[in-house]
Scaffold this motif. Structure first.
Motif, PDB file in Angstrom:
ATOM      1  N   ALA A  28      -0.280 -23.001   8.027  1.00 50.24           N
ATOM      2  CA  ALA A  28       0.584 -22.300   7.443  1.00 50.24           C
ATOM      3  C   ALA A  28       0.151 -21.018   6.835  1.00 50.24           C
ATOM      4  CB  ALA A  28       1.529 -23.046   6.276  1.00 50.24           C
ATOM      5  N   VAL A  29      -0.993 -20.935   6.026  1.00 50.46           N
ATOM      6  CA  VAL A  29      -1.583 -19.891   5.574  1.00 50.46           C
ATOM      7  C   VAL A  29      -2.249 -18.880   6.668  1.00 50.46           C
ATOM      8  CG1 VAL A  29      -3.479 -19.046   4.047  1.00 50.46           C
ATOM      9  CG2 VAL A  29      -2.081 -20.964   3.697  1.00 50.46           C
ATOM     10  N   PHE A  30      -2.930 -19.526   7.479  1.00 50.74           N
ATOM     11  CA  PHE A  30      -3.502 -18.890   8.680  1.00 50.74           C
ATOM     12  C   PHE A  30      -2.112 -18.054   9.531  1.00 50.74           C
ATOM     13  CE2 PHE A  30      -4.996 -18.228  13.207  1.00 50.74           C
ATOM     14  CZ  PHE A  30      -6.038 -17.538  12.673  1.00 50.74           C
ATOM     15  N   CYS A  31      -1.165 -18.599   9.833  1.00 46.15           N
ATOM     16  CA  CYS A  31      -0.125 -17.847  10.270  1.00 46.15           C
ATOM     17  C   CYS A  31       0.413 -16.731   9.670  1.00 46.15           C
ATOM     18  CB  CYS A  31       1.168 -19.067  10.747  1.00 46.15           C
ATOM     19  SG  CYS A  31       0.638 -20.076  12.083  1.00 46.15           S
ATOM     20  N   LEU A  32       0.449 -17.105   8.268  1.00 50.55           N
ATOM     21  CA  LEU A  32       0.938 -15.930   7.283  1.00 50.55           C
ATOM     22  C   LEU A  32       0.073 -14.693   7.298  1.00 50.55           C
ATOM     23  CD1 LEU A  32       1.651 -17.816   3.919  1.00 50.55           C
ATOM     24  CD2 LEU A  32       3.513 -16.658   5.497  1.00 50.55           C
ATOM     25  N   ILE A  33      -1.400 -15.178   7.481  1.00 56.93           N
ATOM     26  CA  ILE A  33      -2.193 -13.923   7.638  1.00 56.93           C
ATOM     27  C   ILE A  33      -2.265 -13.200   8.753  1.00 56.93           C
ATOM     28  CG2 ILE A  33      -4.707 -13.358   7.847  1.00 56.93           C
ATOM     29  CD1 ILE A  33      -5.379 -15.653   5.989  1.00 56.93           C
ATOM     30  N   ILE A  34      -1.759 -13.828   9.789  1.00 60.74           N
ATOM     31  CA  ILE A  34      -1.624 -13.057  11.067  1.00 60.74           C
ATOM     32  C   ILE A  34      -0.231 -12.487  11.229  1.00 60.74           C
ATOM     33  CG2 ILE A  34      -1.134 -13.572  13.608  1.00 60.74           C
ATOM     34  CD1 ILE A  34      -4.108 -14.101  12.679  1.00 60.74           C
ATOM     35  N   GLY A  35       0.843 -13.080  10.242  1.00 60.30           N
ATOM     36  CA  GLY A  35       2.055 -12.332  10.392  1.00 60.30           C
ATOM     37  C   GLY A  35       1.999 -11.012   9.760  1.00 60.30           C
ATOM     38  N   ASN A  36       1.208 -11.270   8.599  1.00 59.62           N
ATOM     39  CA  ASN A  36       0.933  -9.783   7.723  1.00 59.62           C
ATOM     40  C   ASN A  36       0.192  -8.982   8.669  1.00 59.62           C
ATOM     41  OD1 ASN A  36       0.485  -8.577   4.936  1.00 59.62           O
ATOM     42  ND2 ASN A  36      -1.740  -8.803   5.921  1.00 59.62           N
ATOM     43  N   LEU A  40       1.612  -5.171   9.421  1.00 58.92           N
ATOM     44  CA  LEU A  40       1.271  -3.791   9.211  1.00 58.92           C
ATOM     45  C   LEU A  40       1.116  -3.005  10.645  1.00 58.92           C
ATOM     46  CD1 LEU A  40      -2.112  -4.880   7.107  1.00 58.92           C
ATOM     47  CD2 LEU A  40      -0.258  -3.522   6.294  1.00 58.92           C
ATOM     48  N   GLY A  41       0.844  -3.638  11.856  1.00 61.90           N
ATOM     49  CA  GLY A  41       0.655  -3.060  12.891  1.00 61.90           C
ATOM     50  C   GLY A  41       2.134  -2.379  13.279  1.00 61.90           C
ATOM     51  N   ILE A  42       3.349  -3.130  12.715  1.00 64.96           N
ATOM     52  CA  ILE A  42       4.763  -2.443  13.205  1.00 64.96           C
ATOM     53  C   ILE A  42       4.856  -1.393  12.239  1.00 64.96           C
ATOM     54  CG2 ILE A  42       7.040  -3.048  12.738  1.00 64.96           C
ATOM     55  CD1 ILE A  42       6.516  -5.905  13.361  1.00 64.96           C
ATOM     56  N   GLU A  43       4.294  -1.300  10.912  1.00 67.04           N
ATOM     57  CA  GLU A  43       4.547  -0.201  10.212  1.00 67.04           C
ATOM     58  C   GLU A  43       3.994   1.244  10.607  1.00 67.04           C
ATOM     59  OE1 GLU A  43       3.614  -1.455   6.400  1.00 67.04           O
ATOM     60  OE2 GLU A  43       4.935  -2.751   6.014  1.00 67.04           O
ATOM     61  N   THR A  44       3.071   0.962  11.656  1.00 71.77           N
ATOM     62  CA  THR A  44       2.319   2.167  12.082  1.00 71.77           C
ATOM     63  C   THR A  44       3.254   2.998  12.953  1.00 71.77           C
ATOM     64  OG1 THR A  44       1.389   1.231  13.828  1.00 71.77           O
ATOM     65  CG2 THR A  44       0.283   1.146  11.852  1.00 71.77           C
ATOM     66  N   TYR A  45       4.430   2.425  13.419  1.00 74.80           N
ATOM     67  CA  TYR A  45       5.280   3.147  14.155  1.00 74.80           C
ATOM     68  C   TYR A  45       6.463   3.589  13.795  1.00 74.80           C
ATOM     69  CZ  TYR A  45       2.908   0.555  18.146  1.00 74.80           C
ATOM     70  OH  TYR A  45       1.911   0.158  18.958  1.00 74.80           O
ATOM     71  N   THR A  46       6.791   4.825  13.462  1.00 76.36           N
ATOM     72  CA  THR A  46       7.672   5.563  12.810  1.00 76.36           C
ATOM     73  C   THR A  46       9.280   5.116  12.999  1.00 76.36           C
ATOM     74  OG1 THR A  46       6.053   7.402  12.756  1.00 76.36           O
ATOM     75  CG2 THR A  46       8.386   7.859  12.099  1.00 76.36           C
ATOM     76  N   GLU A  55      14.039  -4.171   5.924  1.00 76.85           N
ATOM     77  CA  GLU A  55      13.730  -5.503   6.328  1.00 76.85           C
ATOM     78  C   GLU A  55      12.065  -5.550   6.130  1.00 76.85           C
ATOM     79  OE1 GLU A  55      15.870  -3.513   7.767  1.00 76.85           O
ATOM     80  OE2 GLU A  55      17.750  -4.623   8.194  1.00 76.85           O
ATOM     81  N   LEU A  56      11.557  -4.564   6.706  1.00 75.71           N
ATOM     82  CA  LEU A  56      10.099  -4.473   6.491  1.00 75.71           C
ATOM     83  C   LEU A  56       9.765  -4.711   4.913  1.00 75.71           C
ATOM     84  CD1 LEU A  56       9.103  -1.802   8.903  1.00 75.71           C
ATOM     85  CD2 LEU A  56       8.738  -4.186   9.253  1.00 75.71           C
ATOM     86  N   LYS A  57      10.444  -3.840   4.009  1.00 78.79           N
ATOM     87  CA  LYS A  57      10.021  -3.913   2.818  1.00 78.79           C
ATOM     88  C   LYS A  57      10.163  -5.614   2.013  1.00 78.79           C
ATOM     89  CE  LYS A  57       8.861  -1.084   0.671  1.00 78.79           C
ATOM     90  NZ  LYS A  57       7.653  -0.641   0.085  1.00 78.79           N
ATOM     91  N   VAL A  58      11.439  -6.196   2.375  1.00 80.02           N
ATOM     92  CA  VAL A  58      11.640  -7.334   2.101  1.00 80.02           C
ATOM     93  C   VAL A  58      10.557  -8.370   2.800  1.00 80.02           C
ATOM     94  CG1 VAL A  58      13.394  -9.353   2.411  1.00 80.02           C
ATOM     95  CG2 VAL A  58      14.032  -7.191   1.921  1.00 80.02           C
ATOM     96  N   ALA A  59      10.259  -8.334   3.708  1.00 81.79           N
ATOM     97  CA  ALA A  59       9.144  -9.022   4.554  1.00 81.79           C
ATOM     98  C   ALA A  59       7.777  -8.882   3.908  1.00 81.79           C
ATOM     99  CB  ALA A  59       8.954  -8.635   5.984  1.00 81.79           C
ATOM    100  N   GLU A  60       7.320  -7.642   3.303  1.00 81.86           N
ATOM    101  CA  GLU A  60       6.347  -7.497   2.655  1.00 81.86           C
ATOM    102  C   GLU A  60       6.323  -8.225   1.273  1.00 81.86           C
ATOM    103  OE1 GLU A  60       3.456  -5.882  -0.033  1.00 81.86           O
ATOM    104  OE2 GLU A  60       5.478  -5.364  -0.186  1.00 81.86           O
ATOM    105  N   HIS A  61       7.356  -8.338   0.727  1.00 83.47           N
ATOM    106  CA  HIS A  61       7.783  -8.995  -0.692  1.00 83.47           C
ATOM    107  C   HIS A  61       7.326 -10.503  -0.449  1.00 83.47           C
ATOM    108  CE1 HIS A  61       8.316  -5.698  -3.121  1.00 83.47           C
ATOM    109  NE2 HIS A  61       9.381  -5.150  -2.474  1.00 83.47           N
TER     110      HIS A  61
END
Length: 308
Positions: A28-36, A40-46, A55-61
């Motif tokens: 589960a922790v490894f999947c969280l790291i991959i999801g994180n 981060l990659g998605i946030e590079t697309y404006t 939604e991205l802000k909620v996911a980050e929290h």
């Protein structure tokens, strides 16, 4: 420390250890790291940020809350010995990455926050033993790499000065100064453009072949093999440390096992003393009934019966 507190700490450590050492928790922790990392990659697309900013802000929290919970569970396994938590460098790294993200300074600085979130991706090495060995080996190879850099810098300096002396007039673009000559030779270590450099040198002097051949021999072969030797040696040391770490993972439960064994032995000794006392009492009672003195099993003289 009271017995109640000790039992509570032991129970907390045992419960945390069962959770942390389970395969599901690590997965589960490894999947969280991959999801994180994906987040981060998605946030590079404006366009994606403009469309799903909330939604991205909620996911980050949510990721931050999940990583905080993970750190608390890992810390719970050291409830009996809290100081041991900080003896593991990976625990310190995880605590720093997650803890700093909760500070007001990081929350207000977008660049720092992104760097801390990027550092979470490196935590994947904790769950990949081979990658963990490589990272530890890189750290251990730094002292040897520093020696390699010093030797390489000395070699570049000597040959750059020789190149400036012999080829500056004919090829000022590549050897017109010490810096240009050093840059040219640094690129030649990779053997890139070696043919053109040799041909240009031969137009100046036939002895240029000795200059380039000796530099390639020392720079491309000797120095590179030296660096490979340093890295291999560091890999061996890192593998030994990883084996030692794997062997010591089960050791935290040893003190509790020893304590339980001591308590059990104490109870057995008390039971034996109680049996000896019962046997002594029975022997005395039997001696009184048949009119003969008895000696207690413990070595004491039994009571002599009073004749009727």
């Amino acid at each position: 420390m009271s017995d109640g507190t000790s039992r509570l700490q032991r129970a907390l450590a045992d419960r945390g250890r069962r959770i942390v050492e389970s395969a599901g928790f690590n997965t589960a922790v490894f999947c969280l790291i991959i999801g994180n990392a994906v987040l981060l990659g998605i946030e590079t697309y404006t366009g994606a940020v403009d469309q799903w900013r909330g939604e991205l802000k909620v996911a980050e929290h949510l990721f931050l809350a999940a990583f905080t919970t993970e750190i608390l569970l890992r810390a719970a396994t050291y409830a009996e010995r809290p100081k041991d938590f900080f003896r593991d460098p990976w625990n310190v790294f995880d605590l720093a990455v997650v803890g700093l993200a909760l500070t007001p300074f990081a929350r207000e600085n977008a660049t720092v926050l992104r760097l801390l979130r990027l550092a979470r991706v490196l935590r994947a090495a904790r769950f990949l033993p081979q990658l963990r060995i490589v990272i530890v080996a890189v750290g251990k190879s730094l002292p040897g790499t520093l020696s390699f850099v010093l030797v390489g810098a000395l070699l570049l300096y000597v040959y750059a000065m020789l190149g400036w002396v012999f080829f500056a007039a004919a090829d000022p673009e590549h050897y017109g100064s010490l810096g240009r000559a050093a840059l040219t030779l640094f690129l030649l270590i990779t053997l890139d453009g070696l043919g053109d450099a040799v041909r240009g040198g031969l137009e100046v002097s036939r002895w240029a072949i000795v200059y380039f051949a000796s530099f390639v021999l020392l720079g491309s072969f000797l120095l590179v093999n030296l660096l490979i030797g340093v890295v291999i040696n560091s890999l061996e040391e890192a593998r030994e440390l990883e084996d030692a770490r794997t062997e010591s993972e089960a050791r935290p439960a040893a003190p509790a096992m020893d304590e339980s064994r001591a308590v059990l032995l104490a109870r057995i000794a008390a039971a034996r003393r109680a049996l000896d006392e019962v046997e002594a009492g029975l022997a005395v009672a039997h001696g009184e009934n048949d009119g003969h003195p008895r000696t207690a099993p413990g070595g004491g003289q039994g009571l002599r019966a009073t004749p009727t």
